[in-house]
Design an enzyme around this catalytic site. Structure first.
Site, PDB file in Angstrom:
ATOM      1  N   LYS A   1      -6.981   6.272  -1.806  1.00 29.95           N
ATOM      2  CA  LYS A   1      -6.503   6.450  -3.400  1.00 29.95           C
ATOM      3  C   LYS A   1      -5.890   5.572  -3.822  1.00 29.95           C
ATOM      4  CE  LYS A   1      -1.585   6.903  -1.678  1.00 29.95           C
ATOM      5  NZ  LYS A   1      -1.541   5.624  -2.091  1.00 29.95           N
ATOM      6  N   CYS A  43       6.105   3.465 -11.553  1.00 29.93           N
ATOM      7  CA  CYS A  43       7.221   4.004 -10.672  1.00 29.93           C
ATOM      8  C   CYS A  43       8.149   2.424 -10.174  1.00 29.93           C
ATOM      9  CB  CYS A  43       6.806   4.033  -9.461  1.00 29.93           C
ATOM     10  SG  CYS A  43       5.446   2.772  -8.222  1.00 29.93           S
TER      11      CYS A  43
END
Length: 162
Positions: free
Chosen positions: A25, A123
């Site tokens: 990922k 984030c």
């Protein structure tokens, strides 16, 4: 007993061939963006189904890369033959909540001589400065102009090794 594998590359000729790397990922978005550097289609296997993949796919498509599902589950095919500049508004809508657009700077500067990176979101785990990316691009010959909309980058004399 573990052994270390060594891959020695001697310059002078382009690398050609295929390598299969398992899905990861944290790698997939960078590998997808690398498709901008090619002049022929690229394939990625074992691509995870995560939000970053969708964001990068959309950004690549906005820049003219044709992204399609491959024959195998988790396979994506990237055709960069028609890479062109996308509209700033489209990029802003698609990338405003991600830091991924910074990855596009180098490949777009190399391929097109210009890039636009919107104000970066991402984030909330703390500050994640991009100054080192920008400094490296400047050393390669890029000119970075910060505006309220984002970063406009150009490479008036192309990028050069440093």
């Amino acid at each position: 007993m573990a052994t270390n594998d060594v891959l020695a590359v001697h310059g002078g000729t382009p690398l050609q061939g295929q390598i299969r790397v398992r899905g990861a990922k944290n790698l997939v978005s960078k590998a997808m963006v690398a498709a901008l550097l090619g002049d022929a289609p690229s394939r990625l296997f074992d691509v995870p189904r995560i939000r970053d993949v969708e964001v990068v796919r959309g950004l690549l498509e906005l820049h003219g890369v044709r992204v399609s599902d491959g024959a195998e589950d988790g396979e994506l095919v990237f055709d960069p033959a028609n890479v062109e500049r996308a509209s700033t508004d489209e990029i802003n809508v698609h990338a405003g909540s991600s830091r991924i657009p910074i990855l596009f700077c180098g490949p777009l500067l190399h391929r097109l001589g210009h890039a636009f990176i919107p104000d970066l979101g991402g984030c909330h785990i703390g500050p994640r400065p991009i100054d080192f990316h920008l400094q490296a691009l400047r050393e390669f010959g890029a000119v970075v102009e910060k505006t309220p909309e984002g970063l406009h980058l150009t490479a008036p004399n192309g990028l050069r090794g440093t």
